[in-house]
Design an enzyme around this catalytic site. Sequence first.
Site, PDB file in Angstrom:
ATOM      1  N   ASN A  43      17.338  46.397  38.511  1.00  0.00           N
ATOM      2  CA  ASN A  43      17.365  45.383  39.580  1.00  0.00           C
ATOM      3  C   ASN A  43      17.955  44.072  39.067  1.00  0.00           C
ATOM      4  O   ASN A  43      18.751  43.416  39.754  1.00  0.00           O
ATOM      5  CB  ASN A  43      15.946  45.120  40.110  1.00  0.00           C
ATOM      6  CG  ASN A  43      15.298  46.354  40.701  1.00  0.00           C
ATOM      7  OD1 ASN A  43      15.982  47.321  41.052  1.00  0.00           O
ATOM      8  ND2 ASN A  43      13.968  46.337  40.822  1.00  0.00           N
ATOM      9  N   GLY A 212       5.586  33.275  44.169  1.00  0.00           N
ATOM     10  CA  GLY A 212       5.881  33.818  45.493  1.00  0.00           C
ATOM     11  C   GLY A 212       6.253  32.722  46.470  1.00  0.00           C
ATOM     12  O   GLY A 212       7.105  31.881  46.182  1.00  0.00           O
ATOM     13  N   GLY A 241      10.951  39.189  42.199  1.00  0.00           N
ATOM     14  CA  GLY A 241      10.864  38.605  40.852  1.00  0.00           C
ATOM     15  C   GLY A 241      12.077  38.996  40.001  1.00  0.00           C
ATOM     16  O   GLY A 241      12.560  38.201  39.191  1.00  0.00           O
ATOM     17  N   ASP A 242      12.569  40.213  40.203  1.00  0.00           N
ATOM     18  CA  ASP A 242      13.753  40.656  39.452  1.00  0.00           C
ATOM     19  C   ASP A 242      14.979  39.876  39.901  1.00  0.00           C
ATOM     20  O   ASP A 242      15.821  39.490  39.079  1.00  0.00           O
ATOM     21  CB  ASP A 242      13.994  42.158  39.680  1.00  0.00           C
ATOM     22  CG  ASP A 242      12.828  42.988  39.190  1.00  0.00           C
ATOM     23  OD1 ASP A 242      12.154  42.549  38.242  1.00  0.00           O
ATOM     24  OD2 ASP A 242      12.581  44.061  39.770  1.00  0.00           O
ATOM     25  N   LYS A 275      15.234  42.047  53.228  1.00  0.00           N
ATOM     26  CA  LYS A 275      15.696  43.420  53.454  1.00  0.00           C
ATOM     27  C   LYS A 275      14.792  44.385  52.694  1.00  0.00           C
ATOM     28  O   LYS A 275      14.148  44.003  51.715  1.00  0.00           O
ATOM     29  CB  LYS A 275      17.143  43.583  52.997  1.00  0.00           C
ATOM     30  CG  LYS A 275      18.113  42.849  53.906  1.00  0.00           C
ATOM     31  CD  LYS A 275      19.539  43.278  53.667  1.00  0.00           C
ATOM     32  CE  LYS A 275      20.459  42.456  54.567  1.00  0.00           C
ATOM     33  NZ  LYS A 275      21.760  42.236  53.959  1.00  0.00           N
TER      34      LYS A 275
HETATM   35  O1  RIB Z   1      10.048  44.801  40.288  1.00  0.00           O
HETATM   36  C1  RIB Z   1      10.225  45.844  41.201  1.00  0.00           C
HETATM   37  C2  RIB Z   1      10.397  47.123  40.485  1.00  0.00           C
HETATM   38  O2  RIB Z   1       9.207  47.423  39.802  1.00  0.00           O
HETATM   39  C3  RIB Z   1      10.650  48.297  41.385  1.00  0.00           C
HETATM   40  O3  RIB Z   1      12.012  48.502  41.639  1.00  0.00           O
HETATM   41  C4  RIB Z   1      10.009  49.443  40.647  1.00  0.00           C
HETATM   42  O4  RIB Z   1      10.941  50.286  40.067  1.00  0.00           O
HETATM   43  C5  RIB Z   1       9.117  48.804  39.599  1.00  0.00           C
HETATM   44  O5  RIB Z   1       9.554  49.045  38.352  1.00  0.00           O
END
Ligand code: RIB
Length: 300
Positions: A43, A212, A241-242, A275
């Site tokens: 991600n 958040g 967060g990613d 989304k």
């Molecule tokens: O941070 C979200 C991710 O955490 C998801 O895509 C899932 O794969 C988990 O690892």
Amino acid sequence: MGKITVVGSMSTDFVVSTSRKPEKGETIIGESFEMTFGGKGANQAVAISRLGGHSELVGHIGSDIFGKGILTNLEDNGVGVSDINIAQGIPSGSAHIILSEQDNSIIVVEGANACTNKDWIEKNVGNIIDSEAVLIQHEIPKEAVETLINICFEHQVLCVLNPAPAREVSRSVLRKVKYLTPNEHEVEALFPNVSLEEALESMPNQLLVTLGERGVVFHNGKQVVQVKAYEATLIDTTGAGDTFSGAFTLAITKGNSLLDSIKIGNLCAALSIQKFGAQGGIPLLDNLKKDPRFEAHWKL
Ligand code: RIB
């Protein structure tokens, strides 16, 4: 600009949406099921790439059909995949997600991601030290993360650790990380028995805690600063967060100030939750620039 190496996990997300979670021993009927691409490493690499950065993902997929899909998705998103290895006879990583009551619960099964271990990192160090920045998460073994941090520190490579999911990291290792991006649960695992304010004060301009819808807090050396979140219509918070960590890392390497880099991360995270799916809402640079809240002086 040089490459940003993301060392981390890739997975398939198996997502069930339901109006409520089952009680212990109970079976309920869910609303829908979807498979999407995820894994914190993937991600974050996708976020950097969609925002116009050069991201390379380092890690392992399994030799199963899911691994092939993961690889194709990364290529489709412009992520460099030449350092992704296939772990023979091992399943690809997976995440089992329940979406309910506007939040998510996740069980991660490491699978091939566990092969990105200390020994493997030490043998593949060359691909890491020529990076402008290295971005790491906690979905690969602990010793691998610590080794990576030490390598970055030794070679003066900017290192960002998104310590998710929550896990302890020794203080001596933490100090070598340039930026940390935990959420409020993860910061407690890093700083047990310490208040948030004390933790922030102990790592000024380094520890960025994501809260958040309350935005991000950090200590600027004088006081705690809260950087507000942007408004968004919530569909799915998975991967927000990613998106923040990927966008922040790109922004800081592009020469934005710490404050602007956090704002860029916040705006990307806000767009991402509008989304479905961990990667579904990660914005493309053009879309981000069209957002009226994008500030003209931001460098991306
Ligand atoms: O941070 C979200 C991710 O955490 C998801 O895509 C899932 O794969 C988990 O690892």
